[in-house]
Design a protein around this motif. Structure first.
Motif, mmCIF file in Angstrom:
data_model
loop_
_atom_site.group_PDB
_atom_site.id
_atom_site.type_symbol
_atom_site.label_atom_id
_atom_site.label_comp_id
_atom_site.label_asym_id
_atom_site.label_seq_id
_atom_site.Cartn_x
_atom_site.Cartn_y
_atom_site.Cartn_z
ATOM 1 N N TRP A 326 74.655 0.040 10.111
ATOM 2 C CA TRP A 326 75.349 0.466 9.004
ATOM 3 C C TRP A 326 75.988 -1.108 8.492
ATOM 4 C CZ3 TRP A 326 80.508 -1.247 8.420
ATOM 5 C CH2 TRP A 326 80.915 -0.836 7.012
ATOM 6 N N LEU A 327 76.361 -1.959 9.314
ATOM 7 C CA LEU A 327 76.993 -3.054 8.983
ATOM 8 C C LEU A 327 75.582 -3.922 8.240
ATOM 9 C CD1 LEU A 327 78.830 -5.831 8.654
ATOM 10 C CD2 LEU A 327 78.095 -6.089 11.036
ATOM 11 N N LEU A 328 74.513 -4.145 8.986
ATOM 12 C CA LEU A 328 73.383 -4.748 8.524
ATOM 13 C C LEU A 328 72.693 -4.411 7.218
ATOM 14 C CD1 LEU A 328 71.487 -5.487 11.864
ATOM 15 C CD2 LEU A 328 73.091 -6.860 10.549
ATOM 16 N N ALA A 329 72.786 -2.970 6.936
ATOM 17 C CA ALA A 329 72.320 -2.393 5.792
ATOM 18 C C ALA A 329 73.377 -2.685 4.521
ATOM 19 C CB ALA A 329 72.069 -0.971 6.001
ATOM 20 N N THR A 330 74.518 -2.584 5.095
ATOM 21 C CA THR A 330 75.438 -2.822 4.119
ATOM 22 C C THR A 330 75.398 -4.182 3.469
ATOM 23 O OG1 THR A 330 77.038 -1.053 4.868
ATOM 24 C CG2 THR A 330 77.969 -2.592 3.195
ATOM 25 N N LEU A 331 75.208 -5.121 4.172
ATOM 26 C CA LEU A 331 75.115 -6.536 3.954
ATOM 27 C C LEU A 331 74.033 -6.790 3.036
ATOM 28 C CD1 LEU A 331 76.242 -8.302 7.244
ATOM 29 C CD2 LEU A 331 77.092 -8.719 5.129
ATOM 30 N N ARG A 332 72.847 -6.051 3.463
ATOM 31 C CA ARG A 332 71.697 -6.445 2.710
ATOM 32 C C ARG A 332 71.627 -5.769 1.395
ATOM 33 N NH1 ARG A 332 69.236 -4.507 7.690
ATOM 34 N NH2 ARG A 332 68.892 -2.511 6.535
ATOM 35 N N GLN A 365 74.468 -12.719 17.076
ATOM 36 C CA GLN A 365 73.457 -13.547 16.670
ATOM 37 C C GLN A 365 72.583 -12.757 15.711
ATOM 38 O OE1 GLN A 365 73.463 -16.926 17.094
ATOM 39 N NE2 GLN A 365 71.733 -16.791 15.235
ATOM 40 N N GLN A 366 72.489 -11.533 15.949
ATOM 41 C CA GLN A 366 71.746 -10.684 15.426
ATOM 42 C C GLN A 366 72.304 -10.442 13.836
ATOM 43 O OE1 GLN A 366 71.101 -6.755 17.042
ATOM 44 N NE2 GLN A 366 69.828 -6.032 15.345
ATOM 45 N N ILE A 367 73.616 -10.438 13.641
ATOM 46 C CA ILE A 367 74.493 -10.396 12.622
ATOM 47 C C ILE A 367 73.990 -11.665 11.759
ATOM 48 C CG2 ILE A 367 76.519 -10.164 11.346
ATOM 49 C CD1 ILE A 367 77.380 -8.653 13.717
ATOM 50 N N LEU A 368 74.368 -13.054 12.461
ATOM 51 C CA LEU A 368 73.856 -14.019 11.792
ATOM 52 C C LEU A 368 72.588 -14.170 11.244
ATOM 53 C CD1 LEU A 368 75.957 -16.305 14.108
ATOM 54 C CD2 LEU A 368 76.822 -15.619 11.683
ATOM 55 N N ASP A 369 71.485 -13.844 12.344
ATOM 56 C CA ASP A 369 69.942 -14.015 11.816
ATOM 57 C C ASP A 369 69.895 -13.125 10.444
ATOM 58 O OD1 ASP A 369 69.873 -15.770 13.995
ATOM 59 O OD2 ASP A 369 68.957 -14.224 15.128
ATOM 60 N N GLN A 370 70.386 -12.075 10.572
ATOM 61 C CA GLN A 370 70.171 -11.234 9.233
ATOM 62 C C GLN A 370 70.864 -11.679 8.078
ATOM 63 O OE1 GLN A 370 69.227 -7.227 8.922
ATOM 64 N NE2 GLN A 370 68.854 -8.611 7.088
ATOM 65 N N ILE A 371 71.802 -12.246 8.261
ATOM 66 C CA ILE A 371 72.559 -12.965 7.003
ATOM 67 C C ILE A 371 71.540 -14.057 6.432
ATOM 68 C CG2 ILE A 371 74.538 -14.223 6.357
ATOM 69 C CD1 ILE A 371 76.142 -12.430 7.896
ATOM 70 N N ALA A 372 71.160 -14.638 7.417
ATOM 71 C CA ALA A 372 70.243 -16.093 6.961
ATOM 72 C C ALA A 372 69.024 -15.633 6.697
ATOM 73 C CB ALA A 372 70.030 -16.994 8.423
ATOM 74 N N ALA A 373 68.386 -14.737 7.293
ATOM 75 C CA ALA A 373 67.067 -14.261 6.864
ATOM 76 C C ALA A 373 66.916 -13.634 5.444
ATOM 77 C CB ALA A 373 66.215 -13.203 7.928
ATOM 78 N N ASP A 375 69.172 -14.508 3.103
ATOM 79 C CA ASP A 375 69.808 -15.250 2.213
ATOM 80 C C ASP A 375 70.919 -14.829 1.548
ATOM 81 O OD1 ASP A 375 70.156 -17.612 0.950
ATOM 82 O OD2 ASP A 375 68.975 -17.118 -0.600
ATOM 83 N N ILE A 376 71.766 -13.977 2.478
ATOM 84 C CA ILE A 376 73.025 -13.165 1.919
ATOM 85 C C ILE A 376 74.033 -14.615 1.853
ATOM 86 C CG2 ILE A 376 74.870 -11.592 2.525
ATOM 87 C CD1 ILE A 376 72.570 -10.057 4.120
ATOM 88 N N ARG A 377 74.726 -14.381 0.656
ATOM 89 C CA ARG A 377 75.485 -15.802 0.240
ATOM 90 C C ARG A 377 76.972 -15.040 0.260
ATOM 91 N NH1 ARG A 377 71.880 -18.947 -4.167
ATOM 92 N NH2 ARG A 377 70.182 -18.971 -2.854
ATOM 93 N N ASN A 378 77.724 -16.059 0.416
ATOM 94 C CA ASN A 378 79.265 -16.144 0.137
ATOM 95 C C ASN A 378 80.099 -14.930 1.161
ATOM 96 O OD1 ASN A 378 78.759 -17.801 -2.061
ATOM 97 N ND2 ASN A 378 78.293 -15.991 -3.236
ATOM 98 N N VAL A 379 79.613 -14.991 2.312
ATOM 99 C CA VAL A 379 80.256 -14.159 3.337
ATOM 100 C C VAL A 379 81.220 -14.971 4.035
ATOM 101 C CG1 VAL A 379 80.048 -12.871 5.388
ATOM 102 C CG2 VAL A 379 78.122 -12.948 3.734
ATOM 103 N N PHE A 520 86.474 -21.759 -1.921
ATOM 104 C CA PHE A 520 85.015 -21.641 -1.713
ATOM 105 C C PHE A 520 84.556 -21.540 -3.397
ATOM 106 C CE2 PHE A 520 86.920 -19.970 1.816
ATOM 107 C CZ PHE A 520 86.417 -20.697 2.977
ATOM 108 N N THR A 521 83.196 -22.213 -3.594
ATOM 109 C CA THR A 521 82.705 -21.892 -4.857
ATOM 110 C C THR A 521 81.376 -20.925 -4.663
ATOM 111 O OG1 THR A 521 83.449 -24.206 -5.549
ATOM 112 C CG2 THR A 521 81.349 -23.163 -6.692
ATOM 113 N N ALA A 522 81.299 -19.937 -5.505
ATOM 114 C CA ALA A 522 80.164 -19.084 -5.077
ATOM 115 C C ALA A 522 78.695 -19.780 -5.273
ATOM 116 C CB ALA A 522 80.078 -18.026 -6.298
ATOM 117 N N ARG A 523 77.869 -19.300 -4.558
ATOM 118 C CA ARG A 523 76.309 -20.046 -4.246
ATOM 119 C C ARG A 523 75.443 -18.833 -5.017
ATOM 120 N NH1 ARG A 523 74.126 -20.844 -0.109
ATOM 121 N NH2 ARG A 523 75.366 -19.601 1.361
#
Length: 523
Positions: A326-332, A365-373, A375-379, A520-523
């Motif tokens: 659920w978390l990974l899908a919500t972020l995506r 690390q799975q969460i961080l990898d998902q965010i990086a892969a 390109d989920i910004r401003n977390v 923080f400035t939005a990217r």
């Protein structure tokens, strides 16, 4: 939290054996119990024993929660304060099995509008009595600014919280309580071994949640006056809550808590949650995680770090498969500019590594990898649990920008409550000191504390000398506070504030001072 001597004194759990008002309140609570309990819904015999509260507010809907003193037929009516036309919900009959609580969905509302509501209760003779008016305000469909406050780690003595009062007095679109809203440990007791199904545990869980809103207690008065008492110009403040160990079951527990089902029952009876929540699932997938949005400006993703946690075995998990997916899908899927990830325990892998995300490196690390892969910004991460005076990591150790939320009202003589006692033959042999490393928040110039000391004390209590002058940002001594967030489409300002509302400073790794405020400035 750990279970060293000072902690045990402050966090000693007591099961509910008598009336709710007597539970865990100490001498002050016993004195209060002699009074007639407050009622909130008029003068009828059937009445509300908690303040009605609104929550899960969106541009077009809201929920209203009620808690009666007996089984009775109850309904809600509501109106746009400018229209003066009441709409009635259907009725329900409260039941002892659900502690005479009930919820009502209010639909078809107008965005950014103030509504009044009243609770109607049918008395024994058939007469319907109505509560005073309470007020809430629906959210905007496309907000251009938002502000909210975040609190964590409340004492179990039902004592007042100046930090909560200061936070609630600010203008908040909503508030977050992110774990250990009470340190009661309702599924544990020093003198009694509770067997599965013991009704005293459920009773204590219920009273734990209700005491925190009951204006007959100092902390309940803070919550009631700050969030629930309302007028047309000062509506109720919606809040969202996720538990940690001490308000879930007991110290450091996870999915294996023998009273897990009771914990969920008490939560369901006592709170309102967002539509997107594990509470709307069943079985192994249920958890108190939730996600809500404010247009395209903000997504808040609150995690449940306890009920799905399995720490032993080949595949340890903090969240469980359902919540992680659920978390990974919500972020995506998020289209919001700002995403705030709310973790009841530190995401920083160097901090409290036996009970926080440092103990679950693969899942983290799975969460961080998902965010990086993707390109989920401003977390940005907000976390609690370590009773800090506030800390910030720029991502060096946390992987994402993270703020540690100060404790709300824990005893001011506490130090390093994240120190873990190491037992030998049933006695504390030494303290495993894992203060962790933060960009702003190191406790000494080299960011180390000599083992086995724990920032100011070793055990059984001999004082030690720390090279860097106080205050230590991760030290909870005299450091109650909260986090304040203010958002626009281009900036996110996050500040650690003391209970007086003054911005707090921290310490860099070299010992120099630095503000615990970031924009923080939005990217």
């Amino acid at each position: 939290m750990t279970d060293h001597t000072a902690h045990a004194r402050a966090c000693r759990a007591t099961a509910t054996f008598a009336a709710v008002a007597m539970s865990l309140a100490g001498a002050a609570g016993q004195a209060l119990a002699a009074k007639a309990p407050s009622t909130y819904c008029g003068s009828g015999v059937a009445n509300c024993i908690d303040s009605p509260m609104s929550g899960a507010v969106t541009p077009t809907s809201a929920m209203v929660w009620v808690h009666l003193n007996q089984a009775a037929s109850v309904r809600v009516r509501y109106e746009n304060v400018k229209a003066n036309t009441w709409t009635n919900t259907g009725s329900l009959v409260t039941a002892v099995a659900s502690d005479n609580t009930g919820k009502f969905a209010l639909d078809g509302l107008k965005a950014a509008t103030t509504y009044a509501y009243q609770v109607g209760i049918v008395q024994a003779g058939g007469t319907e009595t109505w509560s005073p008016k309470y007020f809430f305000r629906t959210t905007s469909t496309a907000p251009q600014s938002l502000a909210f406050s975040v609190l964590s780690d409340f004492a179990n003595a039902l004592v007042t919280s100046p930090a909560l009062r200061t936070a609630a007095a600010a203008s908040n679109d909503f508030m977050l309580f992110i774990g250990d809203m009470d340190h009661r440990n309702p599924a544990a007791d020093k003198k009694i071994v509770f067997l599965p199904g013991d009704p005293r545990v459920l009773a204590d869980m219920r009273s734990m949640h209700q005491n925190m809103r009951n204006k007959d207690y100092p902390i309940g008065a803070d919550v009631y006056n700050g969030l629930l008492a309302s007028t047309s110009t000062h509506p109720q403040t919606p809040f969202y809550y996720s538990w940690d160990d001490h308000d879930y079951c007991s110290n450091n527990v996870g999915a294996g808590c023998l009273f897990r089902d009771f914990a969920f029952q008490a939560y369901r009876e006592n709170y309102v949650w967002a539509a997107d929540s594990g509470l709307n699932n069943a079985g192994a997938c249920q958890s108190v995680n939730q996600h809500f949005s404010y247009g395209t400006l903000l997504d808040v993703i609150m995690l449940d770090a306890r009920s799905g946690r399995v720490q032993s075995g080949d595949t340890p998990t903090m969240l469980g498969t359902c919540q992680l997916d659920w978390l990974l899908a919500t972020l995506r899927q998020s289209t919001a500019t700002w995403k705030f990830l709310i973790s009841p325990v530190p995401f920083n892998q160097t901090t409290k590594t036996y009970d926080a995300w440092g103990a679950f490196p693969a899942e983290r690390q799975q969460i961080l990898d998902q965010i990086a892969a993707a390109d989920i910004r401003n977390v940005i991460v907000l976390s609690g649990d370590i009773h800090s005076g506030g800390a910030f990591d720029d991502g060096t150790h946390s992987g994402l920008p993270e703020f540690s939320v100060p404790h709300a009202n824990m005893p001011f003589d506490w130090v390093n409550t994240y120190c873990q006692p190491i037992y030998v033959s049933g006695h504390v042999d030494h303290m495993n000191d894992e203060p962790g490393t933060w960009t702003v928040g190191s406790m000494t110039a080299p960011n180390t504390v000599p083992t086995p000391t724990c920032l100011g004390k070793d055990y059984p209590g001999k004082l030690v000398t720390i090279p860097t002058a106080a205050p230590y940002p991760l030290d909870g001594v005299g450091a109650a506070g909260f986090v304040r967030v203010e958002l626009t489409p281009t900036t996110a300002t996050v500040r650690v504030l003391g209970e007086d509302g003054v911005a707090r400073s921290g310490v860099l790794a070299d010992g120099s001072a630095a503000p615990l405020s970031m924009q923080f400035t939005a990217r």
